[in-house]
Every structure is written in structure tokens, then in C-alpha cells.
Write an enzyme that holds these catalytic residues in place. Structure first.
Site, mmCIF file in Angstrom:
data_model
loop_
_atom_site.group_PDB
_atom_site.id
_atom_site.type_symbol
_atom_site.label_atom_id
_atom_site.label_comp_id
_atom_site.label_asym_id
_atom_site.label_seq_id
_atom_site.Cartn_x
_atom_site.Cartn_y
_atom_site.Cartn_z
ATOM 1 C CG ASN A 29 -1.667 1.251 1.436
ATOM 2 O OD1 ASN A 29 -1.798 2.058 0.522
ATOM 3 N ND2 ASN A 29 -2.196 1.439 2.641
ATOM 4 C CD1 TRP A 30 3.472 1.169 -2.925
ATOM 5 C CD2 TRP A 30 3.552 2.476 -4.746
ATOM 6 N NE1 TRP A 30 4.225 0.523 -3.884
ATOM 7 C CE2 TRP A 30 4.283 1.297 -5.005
ATOM 8 C CE3 TRP A 30 3.455 3.443 -5.757
ATOM 9 C CZ2 TRP A 30 4.938 1.067 -6.215
ATOM 10 C CZ3 TRP A 30 4.107 3.213 -6.965
ATOM 11 C CH2 TRP A 30 4.838 2.038 -7.189
ATOM 12 C CE LYS A 31 0.319 3.562 4.945
ATOM 13 N NZ LYS A 31 0.134 3.720 6.341
ATOM 14 C CG HIS A 48 -5.704 1.708 5.378
ATOM 15 N ND1 HIS A 48 -5.277 2.668 6.263
ATOM 16 C CD2 HIS A 48 -4.643 0.879 5.168
ATOM 17 C CE1 HIS A 48 -4.011 2.431 6.578
ATOM 18 N NE2 HIS A 48 -3.604 1.357 5.921
ATOM 19 C CD GLU A 80 -2.974 5.480 6.841
ATOM 20 O OE1 GLU A 80 -3.000 5.532 5.601
ATOM 21 O OE2 GLU A 80 -2.007 5.023 7.483
ATOM 22 C CD GLU A 103 -3.342 -2.732 7.505
ATOM 23 O OE1 GLU A 103 -2.260 -3.015 6.972
ATOM 24 O OE2 GLU A 103 -3.911 -1.651 7.344
ATOM 25 N N GLY A 151 2.546 2.157 10.723
ATOM 26 C CA GLY A 151 3.461 3.283 10.557
ATOM 27 C C GLY A 151 4.169 3.691 11.835
ATOM 28 C CB SER A 172 5.470 -1.789 11.932
ATOM 29 O OG SER A 172 5.024 -0.470 12.196
ATOM 30 N N GLY A 225 2.906 -1.222 4.242
ATOM 31 C CA GLY A 225 2.871 0.195 3.890
ATOM 32 C C GLY A 225 4.271 0.687 3.569
ATOM 33 N N GLY A 226 4.915 1.304 4.549
ATOM 34 C CA GLY A 226 6.224 1.947 4.360
ATOM 35 C C GLY A 226 7.233 1.100 3.595
HETATM 36 C C1 PEP Z 1 -0.616 0.074 5.993
HETATM 37 O O1 PEP Z 1 -0.623 1.199 5.553
HETATM 38 O O2 PEP Z 1 -1.556 -0.674 5.747
HETATM 39 C C2 PEP Z 1 0.512 -0.348 6.822
HETATM 40 C C3 PEP Z 1 0.471 -1.518 7.380
HETATM 41 O O3 PEP Z 1 1.551 0.538 6.961
HETATM 42 P P1 PEP Z 1 3.015 0.232 7.603
HETATM 43 O O4 PEP Z 1 3.508 -1.068 7.001
HETATM 44 O O5 PEP Z 1 3.855 1.387 7.194
HETATM 45 O O6 PEP Z 1 2.834 0.121 9.075
#
Ligand code: PEP
Length: 244
Positions: A9-11, A94, A96, A163, A169, A204, A225-226
Site C-alpha cells: 500500500n503506497w498510500k 483502511h 486511515e 491491521e 506506521g 510495520s 505500507g512503508g
Molecule cells: C498500511 O498502511 O496498511 C501499513 C500496514 O503501513 P506500515 O507497514 O507502514 O505500518
């Protein structure tokens, strides 16, 4: 046997040449379909990333969508538009989107139903905040988030992502025990079909912690994500998923 699935997920990151470059590197690093892999760039990068991924094993995803095919919905993207670019998966609910954009369970259910109608596979995210966990409400929250989705389950087409919001994050990854406990709870709520439905862990996930999570039979993959913004890290997580 459920095939492992690593989804990126590049957000709201990456566009233009940078997006193409990352997609190209990921595509070149995946030479078979032993593990399912998806990347979800921002909407504006979907056409370029879609073209870049053509002919390879990496699937294209979107990070959100509206539930109607068309209409007076300023700023929204229809599932129908996503199909034009070869999108196969869509991340829905998600945290967010729930927290920052006020998306509620009923809206997420409408989007999930629309995704299934348009033959897009929804990746439905569920998870608790830190205070909900500390107050012992984790399973209540997840059950509430699942309640509107469970009646929509269409064979194996829905993917879930657990999640925990406190892990997204933050660098604070859930322990495998914590993740497995919640995955088992989710699977239990899905009934018989639960054995065929993939439940990813997200929060993470990095090359350093991927093995401890992905080696668990209950954890069918990761929503990343990251670390998905760096092809080397993302490919390393995929390589771990192949080897566990
Ligand atoms: C996400 O955005 O779904 C996520 C899990 O982010 P991260 O891996 O950066 O915690």
C-alpha cells in the site's frame, strides 16, 4: 492450502517516473506466482504502474473506491474506472480512511459489495486502536467491523487484513502470538469458508520481522505500507514469504 499474499500500500506516496521505477523493479524481482503480489499506488499513478506491470506476475491494486458506477460524486473514483486499467484488488476500510475520512462500517460494506459486483477482490482492513486494546475491546471492535462484511462473502473472493492501528506506521509490530490470536478469531467468525479465506497481517512489517510473522500458518501474508515503497525491502519480504 492458502497461498501467501504480499500486498503493498503506497498510500499518498510516489507518482510519475518514481512510481514507474519502483513498479519496474518489483516486477523484475518476481519471476513466478509462488506467492501472490500486489501493489496499490495512488490513483494518479495507476495507469503508468498498470502498464509497467503488464506481462509480469505482480497484480495491480487500488487504495479505495466509491460504491457507485457513476454519478455526482465529486472527487470519487468508480470501480468501473479501475477495471479499465487492469486493477484486480482494492483496499477497503483502511484505518486511515476510517479515522481521517470518517468511513463507517456501512459505507465499507457498500464498497465491498460493489467491489465484488465489479469483480474486484476487496482487501478489507480491520483492527483496534491502542486504547481499545488496553481496554480489552479488541475482539468487540473486530467483530463489529466484520459484522457488515460477513454476509457479503462470496466464495474465496474477499481478503481480510488484520491491521492493529497502533502498529501502522509506528514501527511497533504485533508479536506473532498477538496476530495469530486475532487471525484465529476472525477465521472463527467466517464459519466454514474461513479455511479458504486469506487473512493478512499489516502494521510495520519489515524485512527484519517478516519471517517471524509469515511462518505462522494462520498468517496468510502481509499488507505492507512503508516498506513497500522500497523495492529492495518489499522484495525481501516477498522472498521470505516464498521460503517459509
Ligand atoms: C498500511 O498502511 O496498511 C501499513 C500496514 O503501513 P506500515 O507497514 O507502514 O505500518
Amino acid at each position: 492450502m492458502r497461498k501467501k499474499f504480499i500486498a503493498g500500500n503506497w498510500k499518498m506516496h510516489k507518482g510519475g517516473k518514481e512510481a514507474i521505477e519502483i513498479a519496474k523493479n518489483v516486477k523484475e524481482g518476481i519471476q513466478d506466482d509462488k506467492v501472490d503480489v500486489m501493489i496499490a499506488p495512488p490513483f494518479t499513478a495507476i495507469p503508468d504502474v498498470g502498464r509497467t506491470l503488464e506481462g509480469g506476475f505482480v497484480k495491480l491494486g487500488a487504495q479505495n473506491m466509491h460504491f457507485e458506477e457513476q454519478g455526482a460524486f465529486t472527487g470519487e473514483i468508480s470501480p468501473f474506472f479501475l477495471l479499465d486499467f487492469g486493477v484486480k484488488f482494492v483496499i477497503l476500510g483502511h484505518s486511515e480512511r476510517r479515522k481521517i475520512f470518517g468511513e463507517v462500517d456501512d459505507l465499507i460494506a457498500k464498497k465491498t459489495a460493489a467491489a465484488l459486483t465489479f469483480n474486484l477482490t476487496p482487501i478489507v482492513c480491520v483492527g483496534e486502536t491502542l486504547s481499545e486494546r488496553e481496554e480489552g475491546k479488541t475482539f468487540d471492535v473486530i467483530e463489529r467491523e466484520l459484522n457488515t462484511i460477513i454476509p457479503l462473502i462470496d466464495k474465496k473472493k474477499i481478503v481480510f487484513a488484520y491491521e492493529p492501528i497502533w502498529a501502522i506506521g509506528t514501527g511497533k509490530v504485533a508479536t506473532p502470538e498477538t496476530a495469530v490470536e486475532v487471525h484465529k478469531f476472525i477465521r472463527g467468525k467466517l464459519g466454514d469458508i474461513g479455511q479458504d479465506i486469506r487473512i493478512l497481517y499489516g502494521g510495520s512489517v519489515k524485512p527484519e520481522n517478516a519471517e517471524s510473522l509469515l511462518k505462522e500458518e494462520e498468517i496468510d501474508g502481509a499488507l505492507v505500507g512503508g516498506a513497500s515503497l522500497n523495492p529492495e525491502s518489499f522484495l525481501s519480504i516477498i522472498s521470505t514469504a516464498r521460503s517459509v
